[in-house]
Design a protein around this motif. Sequence first.
Motif, PDB file in Angstrom:
ATOM      1  N   PHE A  28      -5.831   4.506  -3.700  1.00 16.13           N
ATOM      2  CA  PHE A  28      -5.053   5.655  -4.178  1.00 16.13           C
ATOM      3  C   PHE A  28      -5.978   6.786  -4.646  1.00 16.13           C
ATOM      4  O   PHE A  28      -5.728   7.957  -4.390  1.00 16.13           O
ATOM      5  N   ASN A  67       6.502   1.247 -11.863  1.00 18.04           N
ATOM      6  CA  ASN A  67       5.728   0.688 -10.770  1.00 18.04           C
ATOM      7  C   ASN A  67       5.106  -0.655 -11.169  1.00 18.04           C
ATOM      8  O   ASN A  67       5.068  -1.602 -10.366  1.00 18.04           O
ATOM      9  N   ALA A  96       0.501  -2.631  -6.930  1.00 19.07           N
ATOM     10  CA  ALA A  96      -0.722  -3.385  -7.227  1.00 19.07           C
ATOM     11  C   ALA A  96      -0.339  -4.702  -7.886  1.00 19.07           C
ATOM     12  O   ALA A  96      -0.432  -4.869  -9.105  1.00 19.07           O
ATOM     13  N   ASN A 151       2.264   1.777  -3.538  1.00 20.26           N
ATOM     14  CA  ASN A 151       1.329   1.604  -4.662  1.00 20.26           C
ATOM     15  C   ASN A 151       1.708   0.412  -5.538  1.00 20.26           C
ATOM     16  O   ASN A 151       1.678   0.491  -6.766  1.00 20.26           O
ATOM     17  N   VAL A 176      -5.370  -1.485  -3.998  1.00 19.46           N
ATOM     18  CA  VAL A 176      -4.332  -0.444  -3.971  1.00 19.46           C
ATOM     19  C   VAL A 176      -4.726   0.715  -4.879  1.00 19.46           C
ATOM     20  O   VAL A 176      -4.602   1.892  -4.510  1.00 19.46           O
ATOM     21  N   ILE A 177      -5.220   0.395  -6.078  1.00 21.84           N
ATOM     22  CA  ILE A 177      -5.614   1.435  -7.036  1.00 21.84           C
ATOM     23  C   ILE A 177      -6.813   2.219  -6.511  1.00 21.84           C
ATOM     24  O   ILE A 177      -6.844   3.456  -6.573  1.00 21.84           O
ATOM     25  N   ALA A 179      -2.404  -0.825 -13.320  1.00 26.01           N
ATOM     26  CA  ALA A 179      -1.563  -0.058 -12.397  1.00 26.01           C
ATOM     27  C   ALA A 179      -0.496   0.721 -13.150  1.00 26.01           C
ATOM     28  O   ALA A 179      -0.096   1.817 -12.737  1.00 26.01           O
ATOM     29  N   PHE A 197      -0.275   4.513 -12.230  1.00 26.97           N
ATOM     30  CA  PHE A 197       0.912   4.996 -11.524  1.00 26.97           C
ATOM     31  C   PHE A 197       2.059   5.273 -12.509  1.00 26.97           C
ATOM     32  O   PHE A 197       2.258   6.383 -12.943  1.00 26.97           O
ATOM     33  N   LEU A 217       0.804  -1.229   0.000  1.00 25.16           N
ATOM     34  CA  LEU A 217       0.000   0.000   0.000  1.00 25.16           C
ATOM     35  C   LEU A 217       0.836   1.279   0.000  1.00 25.16           C
ATOM     36  O   LEU A 217       0.555   2.190  -0.791  1.00 25.16           O
TER      37      LEU A 217
END
Length: 302
Positions: free
Chosen positions: A63, A194, A50, A48, A59-60, A186, A190, A45
């Motif tokens: 966010f 990532n 995912a 970020n 997580v997404i 993700a 992000f 977490l």
Amino acid sequence: MRLGEKVRRKLEMPLWQTVLRVGTQQIMIALGAGLSAFAYVLFQLPYNLAAGGISGLGVIVNFYTQFPPGLFYLLANIPLFILGFYTLGRWSFVFSSALAVIFFSIATEFFTYNMPVVLGDFPITENTLLATIFAGLLYGVGIGILYRYGGTIGGTSIPARIIYNKTGFPMSQSCLFTDLLIIVLAGFVFSWENALLAFLALLLSGMASDFVLEGSSQRRSLMIVTTSPEAIKYAMMNELRTGVTTWNVEGGFSGTEKTMLYCSLLRSRIYDAKQIIYTLDPKAFLVVGICQQTWGGYTPPK
């Protein structure tokens, strides 16, 4: 008495053993779910990551909306549980998965609210790669404990299992396809760096869970095709103190009758076994395989 009845009677356990077995199983499932939640909150977490599944989707969502990740995981699993209830065994399926999902959700919320207070310096590292490695390893160990004691973490494994039952398509490939879709998502949300780190965490998680589920491979299996079976068998039993199983075989090309020997050894003794085999029969055919686990006893000769 029929064979089936004899087997059932032999497998029956006293009530206290059944209670102890089920209780231990549920405690270990809760422990595995708690460890996975710990890794999720500490290493996924904050960075970020995912790394696939409903947890990665959480997580997404967290966010963008700050929606509690543990609650999201629980709510997202409800329609999947309903689907699994009607297609994967009804109450037996629900019982085997509900504890893990509920405990993971509760533990996630507990760690989310208390971990920053307890640790003070949160997150604990600025090195994202280091966090990725530990995210995959710790999360995978928790999942491995779950699987080892008969639990499941719900999420994408439910539709993957349904697809497997209906079509025979491998579960591992179904889960990987779904997880990759979330990782790609993700990447758009992000960054692609990532996403690459999330994929690394996913791979490490799978490796760690397999290790916990199957254990480390310390033994090797040997299949030896030879024309000197008695000498090799005697040497393996007396020098390496291992049991040997034999059966007669015939060469597919030559038609020559030979003997196949089968045994298992610690991998540290493979070199000694090769020395023995090729000293006694330089033309022997040897295959060395990996034994994940072995059971059963052998009384070595005196």
